[in-house]
Design a protein around this motif. Structure first.
Motif, PDB file in Angstrom:
ATOM      1  N   ASP A   1       4.088   9.620   3.070  1.00  0.00           N
ATOM      2  CA  ASP A   1       4.346   9.349   1.699  1.00  0.00           C
ATOM      3  C   ASP A   1       5.035   8.009   1.737  1.00  0.00           C
ATOM      4  N   LEU A   2       4.526   6.869   2.126  1.00  0.00           N
ATOM      5  CA  LEU A   2       4.931   5.560   2.782  1.00  0.00           C
ATOM      6  C   LEU A   2       4.454   4.564   1.983  1.00  0.00           C
TER       7      LEU A   2
ATOM      8  N   VAL B   1       0.176   1.519  10.802  1.00  0.00           N
ATOM      9  CA  VAL B   1       1.238   1.709  10.150  1.00  0.00           C
ATOM     10  C   VAL B   1       2.342   2.172  11.388  1.00  0.00           C
ATOM     11  N   PRO B   2       3.539   1.186  11.558  1.00  0.00           N
ATOM     12  CA  PRO B   2       4.567   1.595  12.548  1.00  0.00           C
ATOM     13  C   PRO B   2       5.232   2.984  12.068  1.00  0.00           C
TER      14      PRO B   2
ATOM     15  N   TRP C   1       1.036  -1.190   0.052  1.00  0.00           N
ATOM     16  CA  TRP C   1      -0.077   0.046  -0.088  1.00  0.00           C
ATOM     17  C   TRP C   1       0.920   1.250   0.044  1.00  0.00           C
ATOM     18  N   HIS C   2       0.544   2.041  -0.791  1.00  0.00           N
ATOM     19  CA  HIS C   2       1.256   3.278  -1.060  1.00  0.00           C
ATOM     20  C   HIS C   2       0.346   4.644  -0.261  1.00  0.00           C
ATOM     21  N   LEU C   3       0.756   5.065   0.865  1.00  0.00           N
ATOM     22  CA  LEU C   3      -0.280   6.027   1.570  1.00  0.00           C
ATOM     23  C   LEU C   3       0.415   7.251   1.149  1.00  0.00           C
TER      24      LEU C   3
ATOM     25  N   GLY D   1       9.215   7.676   5.292  1.00  0.00           N
ATOM     26  CA  GLY D   1       8.134   8.461   4.720  1.00  0.00           C
ATOM     27  C   GLY D   1       6.924   8.891   5.689  1.00  0.00           C
ATOM     28  N   TYR D   2       7.206   8.534   6.966  1.00  0.00           N
ATOM     29  CA  TYR D   2       6.385   9.106   8.167  1.00  0.00           C
ATOM     30  C   TYR D   2       6.915  10.122   8.927  1.00  0.00           C
TER      31      TYR D   2
END
Ligand SMILES: Cc1cc2nc3c(=O)[nH]c(=O)nc-3n(C[C@H](O)[C@H](O)[C@H](O)COP(=O)(O)OP(=O)(O)OC[C@H]3O[C@@H](n4cnc5c(N)ncnc54)[C@H](O)[C@@H]3O)c2cc1C
Length: 416
Positions: A249-250, A220-221, A185-187, A226-227
């Motif tokens: 953007d992770l 999400v850890p 998954w790209h968030l 990207g966090y």
């Protein structure tokens, strides 16, 4: 009907004896100095013996440690981590899933709120949204990976829903995207106001799946590349609660999708319950206001008499006590309905909006009792009043909760 005695309701904050210069000791001695528990309705009598003892232990800890030890961290906008560790030891990381009765959970949240509203917010969101949703909607693997640490309050979580451009209209406008690409998954997007956003180990991120346009949850850890989170400083309320702007953007594995949260309606029940929980915060906050104003009225002399002997001051204290009693009774019944699985959005929205309105009114009345000292956080009441402003604004603003109630009452949505 005889009322059973409840030893759990004897906790009171340590207070220095008032230094009184007034000769009018007789009047002063007639005034209560805060030795009684401010839950005038004694809801704890409905708990069984074991839960009464647990509540008493929590109230003792909250008044003896959290109340005094949260003042300086509040002034400095710092998180007192040692208090969190001890709250974990007292089992506060898991009250939503450890079989505690609904009333015990509510009274525990009120006890924490009475001592400090920031830590109460942290523990409330942790239980209602992080632990509750991971437990009810997580896959067996997600539950095994995250729940043990969350339940001990060693793993801290952040609930990432609100965005810079979407607060009240988040369900409609949520812009953060989730795209499944090559098994990951790209968030991508931005979040705002996220409690513990820069401190948490785990973020429950809400994003819109670009494939089907549904809002979904992702565990999400926060150490994934990207966090990025930056604390929001200079808040005037809930200053201990570390709110943050979060930039996402992770990429996370496909298994990070919260298994049961494949549309936003899956969190409806959790959001409804967390609105009701804010009602308990309003109860605890008003207990704090009552404690502080009642003690001050006994200790402060003017015109040669304690100010608590004046009619206007008694009127203010009685109004705060009345608001607090109404709030407590409302939550007692809301919680009973919750235990019977009959909590509706109308009841939850009214609990949140009405009780935070009463808490705001109580804050104004109680501050007045302290005169000039009412604006000093060292006298606590200003801290409580400022925190109530933030509680009034979150979990759906006051106005939005009224409109949700209005929609339920009329069948017509005012949201357009
Ligand atoms: C201390 C604090 C902690 C928070 N913690 C979290 C968290 O952990 N996670 C998270 O996801 N979010 C969190 N939030 C965000 C919170 O849920 C939002 O602030 C709230 O939903 C309101 O959104 P907003 O601030 O963008 O205000 P807006 O939506 O911009 O609203 C501004 C004003 O306009 C009014 N308004 C908006 N729409 C309408 C309408 N249709 N009709 C009438 N009036 C309207 C509102 O009632 C409000 O008074 C937190 C907020 C605060 C202040």
């Amino acid at each position: 009907m005889t009322t059973p005695t409840t030893p759990g309701y004897s906790a009171s904050p340590d207070r220095a004896a008032p230094s009184r210069t007034s000769p009018d000791r007789a009047i002063a001695d007639q005034l209560h100095s805060g030795d009684e528990h401010p839950d005038l309705l004694d809801l704890a009598r409905h708990l069984d013996e074991g839960e009464r003892r647990r509540l008493q232990a929590l109230e003792d800890f909250a008044q003896r440690r959290i109340r005094p030890e949260s003042i300086e961290p509040w002034n400095r906008e710092q998180l007192p981590r040692q208090l969190l560790t001890e709250l974990g030891r007292l089992g506060l990381g898991e009250i939503s899933v450890d079989g505690s009765s609904a009333l015990f959970q509510g009274l525990a949240h009120a006890a924490l709120a009475r001592a400090d509203l920031s830590l109460s917010t942290l523990v409330g969101i942790h239980n209602e949204l992080l632990v509750g949703l991971t437990d009810s909607l997580g896959s067996p693997q997600q539950r095994a990976a995250w729940l043990p640490g969350l339940r001990r309050l060693e793993t801290l979580g952040a609930f990432c829903l609100t965005e810079p451009d979407h607060g009240s209209d988040i369900a409609r406008g949520l812009a953060t995207t989730a795209s499944l690409q090559d098994g990951q998954w790209h968030l991508q997007g931005k979040k705002r106001w996220i409690g513990m956003g820069a401190v948490a180990d785990l973020a429950l991120v809400w994003a819109r799946d670009t494939a089907d346009d549904q809002i979904k949850g992702f565990l999400v850890p926060t150490d994934v590349p990207g966090y990025r989170a930056e604390g929001i400083r200079q808040k005037t309320g809930l200053r201990i609660m570390q709110n943050a702007e979060v930039d996402l953007d992770l990429r996370v594995p496909e298994s990070a999708l919260l298994a049961g949260a494949t549309s936003f309606s899956a969190v409806h029940a959790a959001l409804r319950d967390s609105r009701a929980w804010v009602g308990w915060q309003a109860v605890g906050a008003q207990q704090a206001l009552f404690d502080i104003a009642r003690s001050y009225a006994a200790e402060r002399d003017q015109f040669g008499r304690p100010i608590g002997s004046f009619q206007l001051v008694q009127s203010a204290l009685a109004q705060v006590a009345g608001n607090m009693g109404v709030s407590t009774a409302f939550m007692g019944e809301v919680t009973r309905l919750q235990a019977e699985d009959r909590l509706t959005m109308l009841r939850a929205s009214l609990a949140k909006s009405t009780l935070t309105r009463l808490a705001r009114e109580s804050a104004s009345l109680a501050r007045e009792v302290l005169g000039g000292n009412g604006i000093l956080s060292s006298h606590e009441i200003a801290k409580v009043a400022a925190d109530i402003e933030a509680v009034h604004a979150y979990e759906g603003s006051y106005g939005i909760n009224l409109l949700i109630a209005g929609r339920e009452i009329t069948g017509i949505s005012a949201f357009g």
